[in-house]
Design a protein around this motif. Structure first.
Motif, PDB file in Angstrom:
ATOM      1  N   LEU A 209      30.247  76.760 -28.399  1.00 18.98           N
ATOM      2  CA  LEU A 209      27.858  77.520 -28.714  1.00 18.98           C
ATOM      3  C   LEU A 209      27.345  75.997 -28.750  1.00 18.98           C
ATOM      4  N   ILE A 210      25.891  76.681 -28.480  1.00 18.23           N
ATOM      5  CA  ILE A 210      24.704  75.912 -28.411  1.00 18.23           C
ATOM      6  C   ILE A 210      23.264  77.039 -28.361  1.00 18.23           C
ATOM      7  N   ARG A 211      23.062  76.259 -30.168  1.00 14.65           N
ATOM      8  CA  ARG A 211      21.880  77.074 -30.878  1.00 14.65           C
ATOM      9  C   ARG A 211      20.708  76.470 -30.036  1.00 14.65           C
ATOM     10  N   SER A 212      19.511  77.414 -30.823  1.00 20.09           N
ATOM     11  CA  SER A 212      19.143  77.783 -29.991  1.00 20.09           C
ATOM     12  C   SER A 212      17.917  76.759 -29.499  1.00 20.09           C
ATOM     13  N   ASN A 213      17.706  75.745 -30.671  1.00 22.80           N
ATOM     14  CA  ASN A 213      17.085  73.874 -30.129  1.00 22.80           C
ATOM     15  C   ASN A 213      17.759  72.666 -29.478  1.00 22.80           C
ATOM     16  N   GLU A 214      19.238  73.540 -29.632  1.00 28.42           N
ATOM     17  CA  GLU A 214      19.883  72.245 -28.775  1.00 28.42           C
ATOM     18  C   GLU A 214      19.753  72.662 -27.088  1.00 28.42           C
ATOM     19  N   ARG A 215      19.456  71.374 -26.350  1.00 24.82           N
ATOM     20  CA  ARG A 215      19.255  71.498 -25.241  1.00 24.82           C
ATOM     21  C   ARG A 215      20.319  70.978 -24.744  1.00 24.82           C
ATOM     22  N   GLU A 216      21.297  70.742 -24.396  1.00 27.55           N
ATOM     23  CA  GLU A 216      22.253  70.225 -24.260  1.00 27.55           C
ATOM     24  C   GLU A 216      23.939  69.767 -24.722  1.00 27.55           C
ATOM     25  N   LYS A 217      24.454  70.296 -25.097  1.00 24.56           N
ATOM     26  CA  LYS A 217      26.242  70.069 -25.990  1.00 24.56           C
ATOM     27  C   LYS A 217      27.639  69.922 -24.985  1.00 24.56           C
ATOM     28  N   HIS A 218      28.992  68.794 -25.103  1.00 21.11           N
ATOM     29  CA  HIS A 218      29.245  68.333 -24.867  1.00 21.11           C
ATOM     30  C   HIS A 218      30.756  68.799 -25.499  1.00 21.11           C
ATOM     31  N   SER A 219      32.053  69.721 -24.496  1.00 19.83           N
ATOM     32  CA  SER A 219      33.167  69.394 -25.543  1.00 19.83           C
ATOM     33  C   SER A 219      34.608  69.314 -23.935  1.00 19.83           C
ATOM     34  N   GLY A 220      34.897  68.335 -24.446  1.00 21.04           N
ATOM     35  CA  GLY A 220      35.520  67.647 -23.166  1.00 21.04           C
ATOM     36  C   GLY A 220      35.425  67.562 -21.696  1.00 21.04           C
ATOM     37  N   ARG A 221      36.224  68.243 -21.038  1.00 23.30           N
ATOM     38  CA  ARG A 221      35.590  68.879 -19.764  1.00 23.30           C
ATOM     39  C   ARG A 221      34.295  69.798 -19.738  1.00 23.30           C
ATOM     40  N   LEU A 222      33.678  70.068 -20.633  1.00 21.65           N
ATOM     41  CA  LEU A 222      32.507  70.946 -20.948  1.00 21.65           C
ATOM     42  C   LEU A 222      31.419  70.955 -21.147  1.00 21.65           C
ATOM     43  N   ARG A 223      30.391  71.415 -20.349  1.00 22.61           N
ATOM     44  CA  ARG A 223      28.953  71.033 -21.197  1.00 22.61           C
ATOM     45  C   ARG A 223      28.263  71.728 -20.680  1.00 22.61           C
ATOM     46  N   VAL A 224      27.423  72.622 -21.895  1.00 19.08           N
ATOM     47  CA  VAL A 224      26.540  73.509 -21.683  1.00 19.08           C
ATOM     48  C   VAL A 224      25.022  73.232 -21.983  1.00 19.08           C
ATOM     49  N   THR A 225      24.139  73.641 -20.878  1.00 18.73           N
ATOM     50  CA  THR A 225      22.550  73.418 -21.449  1.00 18.73           C
ATOM     51  C   THR A 225      22.549  75.006 -21.100  1.00 18.73           C
ATOM     52  N   LEU A 226      20.756  74.748 -22.138  1.00 19.86           N
ATOM     53  CA  LEU A 226      20.488  75.907 -22.641  1.00 19.86           C
ATOM     54  C   LEU A 226      19.035  75.652 -22.382  1.00 19.86           C
ATOM     55  N   ASP A 227      18.163  76.679 -22.008  1.00 17.57           N
ATOM     56  CA  ASP A 227      16.821  76.430 -21.378  1.00 17.57           C
ATOM     57  C   ASP A 227      15.769  77.442 -22.108  1.00 17.57           C
ATOM     58  N   THR A 228      15.221  77.880 -23.260  1.00 15.59           N
ATOM     59  CA  THR A 228      15.261  78.587 -23.586  1.00 15.59           C
ATOM     60  C   THR A 228      14.126  79.772 -22.918  1.00 15.59           C
ATOM     61  N   SER A 229      12.958  77.879 -21.936  1.00 19.38           N
ATOM     62  CA  SER A 229      12.150  79.126 -22.201  1.00 19.38           C
ATOM     63  C   SER A 229      12.528  79.700 -20.583  1.00 19.38           C
ATOM     64  N   LYS A 230      13.845  79.510 -19.850  1.00 21.44           N
ATOM     65  CA  LYS A 230      13.445  80.577 -18.535  1.00 21.44           C
ATOM     66  C   LYS A 230      14.664  80.780 -18.836  1.00 21.44           C
ATOM     67  N   LYS A 231      14.700  81.062 -20.452  1.00 23.37           N
ATOM     68  CA  LYS A 231      16.470  81.909 -20.836  1.00 23.37           C
ATOM     69  C   LYS A 231      17.569  81.711 -19.836  1.00 23.37           C
ATOM     70  N   SER A 232      17.958  80.522 -19.919  1.00 21.91           N
ATOM     71  CA  SER A 232      18.940  80.525 -19.039  1.00 21.91           C
ATOM     72  C   SER A 232      19.938  79.673 -19.436  1.00 21.91           C
ATOM     73  N   SER A 233      21.266  79.862 -19.217  1.00 24.54           N
ATOM     74  CA  SER A 233      22.571  78.491 -19.467  1.00 24.54           C
ATOM     75  C   SER A 233      23.318  78.444 -18.634  1.00 24.54           C
ATOM     76  N   SER A 234      23.653  77.683 -18.310  1.00 28.63           N
ATOM     77  CA  SER A 234      24.404  77.116 -17.433  1.00 28.63           C
ATOM     78  C   SER A 234      26.228  76.165 -18.216  1.00 28.63           C
ATOM     79  N   LEU A 235      26.821  77.118 -17.662  1.00 29.44           N
ATOM     80  CA  LEU A 235      28.185  75.959 -17.879  1.00 29.44           C
ATOM     81  C   LEU A 235      28.561  75.338 -16.652  1.00 29.44           C
ATOM     82  N   LEU A 236      29.288  74.421 -17.084  1.00 30.15           N
ATOM     83  CA  LEU A 236      29.826  72.973 -15.993  1.00 30.15           C
ATOM     84  C   LEU A 236      31.077  72.539 -16.412  1.00 30.15           C
ATOM     85  N   ILE A 237      32.091  72.939 -16.014  1.00 24.82           N
ATOM     86  CA  ILE A 237      33.072  72.387 -15.732  1.00 24.82           C
ATOM     87  C   ILE A 237      33.619  71.314 -14.723  1.00 24.82           C
ATOM     88  N   THR A 238      33.951  70.238 -15.412  1.00 23.57           N
ATOM     89  CA  THR A 238      33.773  68.510 -14.519  1.00 23.57           C
ATOM     90  C   THR A 238      35.666  69.065 -14.626  1.00 23.57           C
TER      91      THR A 238
END
Lengths: 112, 110
Positions: free
Chosen positions: B48-77
């Motif tokens: 879970l990533i909150r609207s005031n966060e830009r990036e979050k990590h959990s193990g091999r997962l990396r999530v980014t959030l760009d509220t200006s572009k209304k988009s998010s990405s999930l990276l599995i390494t």
């Protein structure tokens, strides 16, 4: 620990027959409860949600209804099933406001 | 429609490669979450990533959030065959409603 039970796992029903799917949550109080439907290979469509006993919000007008007779019980019903009601039905719960959802194992409904 | 859109719809990679999937939405959000679904099963919460966060990590997962572009990405390494599943983003917007994206089917080849 909290658990969610959803049954049955699979169901084959003729068109026009009634439907009752039940979901119960254990180990938590006053959960928010949800029913979603998923068409094959597709995303989840929110059908109903409930934030308390007797409080049901409907997202999609159709021949389905939901009830919450007890705090941790959520029932999805239909009086007469349509072919278009076929799908994978998922129950879920959360606690508090907009935190993560916990899902049941789902019911695969085939209406023939 | 309020539903989120994900791309790609399907992704096939070799074991050890990274997998990136994207989610776009149209409303303002409280938070954005990612879930995983194995075939014929319920969904499991990943991150879970909150609207005031830009990036979050959990193990091999990396999530980014760009509220200006209304988009998010999930990276599995360093993906593994066991990562094969469908991945869904979900967001909440001021209510108790969770709206899900269309999903990305990931296949990791051993």
């Amino acid at each position: 620990s909290q658990t969610i039970h959803q049954w049955p796992a699979t169901l084959v029903q003729p068109v026009g027959s009634p439907l009752s799917l039940e979901c119960t949550v254990e180990g938590t109080s006053n959960p928010n409860l949800y029913w979603y439907r998923q068409a094959a290979g597709r995303g989840l469509q929110l059908l109903f949600y409930s934030v308390g006993i007797g409080q049901i919000s409907s997202e999609v007008p159709q021949n389905l209804s939901a009830s919450r007779p007890q705090d941790r019980q959520f029932i999805l019903s239909s009086k007469k099933l349509l072919l278009s009601d076929s799908g994978f039905y998922l129950c879920a719960w959360s606690v508090g406001r907009v935190e993560k959802l916990f899902f049941g194992s789902g019911t695969q409904l085939s209406v023939l | 429609s309020q539903q989120g859109e994900e791309d790609p719809q399907a992704l096939s990679i070799q074991e050890g490669e990274n997998a990136t999937m994207n989610c776009s939405y149209k409303t303002s959000i409280n938070n954005l979450q990612w879930y995983r679904q194995n075939s014929g099963r319920g969904l499991v919460h990943l991150i879970l990533i909150r609207s005031n966060e830009r990036e979050k990590h959990s193990g091999r997962l990396r999530v980014t959030l760009d509220t200006s572009k209304k988009s998010s990405s999930l990276l599995i390494t360093a993906s593994r065959a066991a990562d094969t599943a469908s991945y869904f983003c979900a967001f909440t917007s001021g209510t108790y409603k969770y709206i899900f994206g269309t999903g990305t089917r990931l296949k990791v080849l051993a």
